[in-house]
Motif scaffolding. Structure first.
Motif, short mmCIF file in Angstrom:
data_model
loop_
_atom_site.label_atom_id
_atom_site.label_comp_id
_atom_site.label_asym_id
_atom_site.label_seq_id
_atom_site.Cartn_x
_atom_site.Cartn_y
_atom_site.Cartn_z
N ALA A 193 0.83 -1.21 0.00
CA ALA A 193 0.00 0.00 0.00
C ALA A 193 0.86 1.26 0.00
O ALA A 193 1.94 1.29 0.57
N VAL A 232 1.05 4.50 1.60
CA VAL A 232 0.51 5.11 2.82
C VAL A 232 0.80 6.61 2.78
O VAL A 232 1.94 7.01 2.54
N ALA A 233 -0.22 7.43 3.05
CA ALA A 233 0.03 8.87 3.12
C ALA A 233 1.00 9.14 4.26
O ALA A 233 0.80 8.69 5.38
N ASP A 234 2.08 9.85 3.96
CA ASP A 234 3.08 10.12 4.99
C ASP A 234 2.57 11.14 6.00
O ASP A 234 2.98 11.13 7.16
N ASN A 294 2.03 10.61 9.73
CA ASN A 294 1.33 9.38 10.08
C ASN A 294 2.30 8.38 10.68
O ASN A 294 3.51 8.45 10.42
N PRO A 295 1.79 7.40 11.45
CA PRO A 295 2.67 6.34 11.97
C PRO A 295 3.25 5.54 10.81
O PRO A 295 2.60 5.37 9.78
N ASP A 296 4.49 5.05 10.96
CA ASP A 296 5.08 4.19 9.94
C ASP A 296 4.71 2.74 10.25
O ASP A 296 5.23 2.13 11.18
N ILE A 297 3.79 2.21 9.46
CA ILE A 297 3.23 0.88 9.72
C ILE A 297 4.30 -0.19 9.55
O ILE A 297 4.43 -1.10 10.38
N LEU A 298 5.09 -0.08 8.49
CA LEU A 298 6.12 -1.09 8.21
C LEU A 298 7.14 -1.16 9.33
O LEU A 298 7.53 -2.25 9.77
N GLY A 328 8.52 -5.10 2.32
CA GLY A 328 8.15 -3.71 2.09
C GLY A 328 8.31 -3.35 0.63
O GLY A 328 8.95 -4.06 -0.15
N PHE A 329 7.71 -2.24 0.26
CA PHE A 329 7.87 -1.68 -1.07
C PHE A 329 8.54 -0.32 -0.93
O PHE A 329 8.37 0.35 0.08
N ALA A 330 9.30 0.09 -1.94
CA ALA A 330 9.86 1.44 -1.94
C ALA A 330 9.43 2.11 -3.23
O ALA A 330 9.76 1.63 -4.32
N ALA A 331 8.69 3.18 -3.11
CA ALA A 331 8.27 3.94 -4.29
C ALA A 331 9.23 5.12 -4.43
O ALA A 331 9.33 5.95 -3.54
N GLU A 332 9.95 5.15 -5.55
CA GLU A 332 10.96 6.20 -5.76
C GLU A 332 10.80 6.79 -7.15
O GLU A 332 10.53 6.07 -8.11
N1 CTP Z 1 4.92 2.71 4.77
C1 CTP Z 1 4.25 2.46 5.95
N2 CTP Z 1 3.77 3.49 6.71
C2 CTP Z 1 3.97 4.76 6.32
C3 CTP Z 1 4.68 5.05 5.14
C4 CTP Z 1 5.14 4.00 4.38
O1 CTP Z 1 4.08 1.29 6.30
N3 CTP Z 1 3.50 5.75 7.09
C5 CTP Z 1 5.44 1.58 4.01
C6 CTP Z 1 4.92 1.44 2.59
O2 CTP Z 1 3.76 0.63 2.56
C7 CTP Z 1 6.08 0.76 1.89
C8 CTP Z 1 7.30 1.29 2.63
O3 CTP Z 1 6.82 1.76 3.90
O4 CTP Z 1 6.04 -0.63 2.06
C9 CTP Z 1 8.03 2.39 1.93
O5 CTP Z 1 7.16 3.44 1.60
P1 CTP Z 1 7.75 4.71 0.87
O6 CTP Z 1 6.66 5.72 0.72
O7 CTP Z 1 8.49 4.28 -0.35
O8 CTP Z 1 8.85 5.20 1.92
P2 CTP Z 1 8.82 6.21 3.14
O9 CTP Z 1 9.49 5.53 4.28
O10 CTP Z 1 7.44 6.72 3.39
O11 CTP Z 1 9.78 7.37 2.66
P3 CTP Z 1 9.55 8.47 1.49
O12 CTP Z 1 8.09 8.45 1.06
O13 CTP Z 1 9.95 9.76 2.15
O14 CTP Z 1 10.47 8.05 0.37
#
Ligand code: CTP
Ligand code: CA
Length: 224
Positions: free
Chosen positions: A99, A101-103, A130-134, A149-153
């Motif tokens: 997913a 997730v809105a940061d 928001n809390p970091d779920i991962l 996890g996924f990284a969207a770049e």
């Molecule tokens: N993720 C999460 N909780 C959040 C933000 C992200 O669990 N609040 C998870 C996403 O589902 C994904 C991973 O963290 O599996 C990486 O998300 P990504 O948006 O690429 O990384 P961020 O850590 O949010 O860093 P940024 O957006 O600044 O690159």
């Protein structure tokens, strides 16, 4: 490996997949969102179920239908996604955080629709993280669970993309990280995808390109 060789190789496993993009409300009629369609996560959920897994799909505002073969939990916001995922992850063998997730979310939710007449020419919106779920899943991970996890770049350069992926992997503490380039015409919403998967040491364990369902199959092959 052909489809036949995969057959029911994930039977007996509980796989939790999050997919889609969260929406953070501003007022009763507006939200802050992202362009994730949920296609890649839904493709992983469908492929896992087809290979015999019990699948819980936690869908945030999915733009594609959820397959009938999975148990769907629908959520809207990042906080809802966090509680649904933490609950489902307790007895999961594998958790896939696909997913978007809105940061950040609006600090306060307006009870009534924001009106232009009262607001004037500017609308300052203060956002809070928001809390970091991962990260919390990694910290509370039961023994034997595999956390993906996924990284969207949006980085264009391949070497720099990998560097960002490795840094993210270290911050998150997950077992595998699927590095995904996203942009106006890549990653989100489209049917194809190109990913590089890193293991916990930052080594490349998979590079693949194709339809989201073919990419899903290759990612699930890493679970065998
Ligand atoms: N993720 C999460 N909780 C959040 C933000 C992200 O669990 N609040 C998870 C996403 O589902 C994904 C991973 O963290 O599996 C990486 O998300 P990504 O948006 O690429 O990384 P961020 O850590 O949010 O860093 P940024 O957006 O600044 O690159
Ligand atoms: Ca983010």
């Amino acid at each position: 490996v052909g489809e036949a060789g995969r057959s029911q190789d994930l039977a007996g496993r509980h796989i939790v997949v999050t997919a889609g993009g969260t929406r953070e409300p501003i007022d009763p009629v507006r939200f802050i969102g992202n362009r994730s369609s949920g296609k890649q996560g839904v493709a992983i959920a469908a492929a896992a179920a087809a290979r015999g897994a019990r699948v819980t799909l936690i869908g945030a505002n999915l733009e594609v239908p959820a397959p009938a073969s999975v148990a769907l939990v629908s959520v809207g916001t990042a906080e809802e996604l966090a509680s649904a995922t933490q609950a489902a992850a307790k007895d999961a063998d594998v958790v896939v955080m696909a997913a978007a997730v809105a940061d950040y979310r609006p600090e306060r939710l307006a009870a009534e629709k924001i009106k232009k007449e009262q607001q004037g020419d500017e609308l300052p919106l203060r956002l809070v993280k928001n809390p970091d779920i991962l990260v919390s899943l990694a910290q509370a991970k039961p023994a034997g669970q595999l956390l993906i996890g996924f990284a969207a770049e949006t980085e264009r350069d391949d070497a720099k993309l990998l560097e960002l992926g490795r840094a993210k992997l270290a911050r998150k503490g997950c077992d595998l990280l699927v590095v995904n380039r996203v942009g106006w015409d890549e990653g989100f919403a489209v049917d194809g995808n190109t990913v590089t998967v890193l293991d916990r040491h930052g080594d490349i364990v998979l590079e693949t390109s194709g339809s989201k369902s073919s990419v899903a199959g290759r990612i699930l092959d890493l679970l065998r």
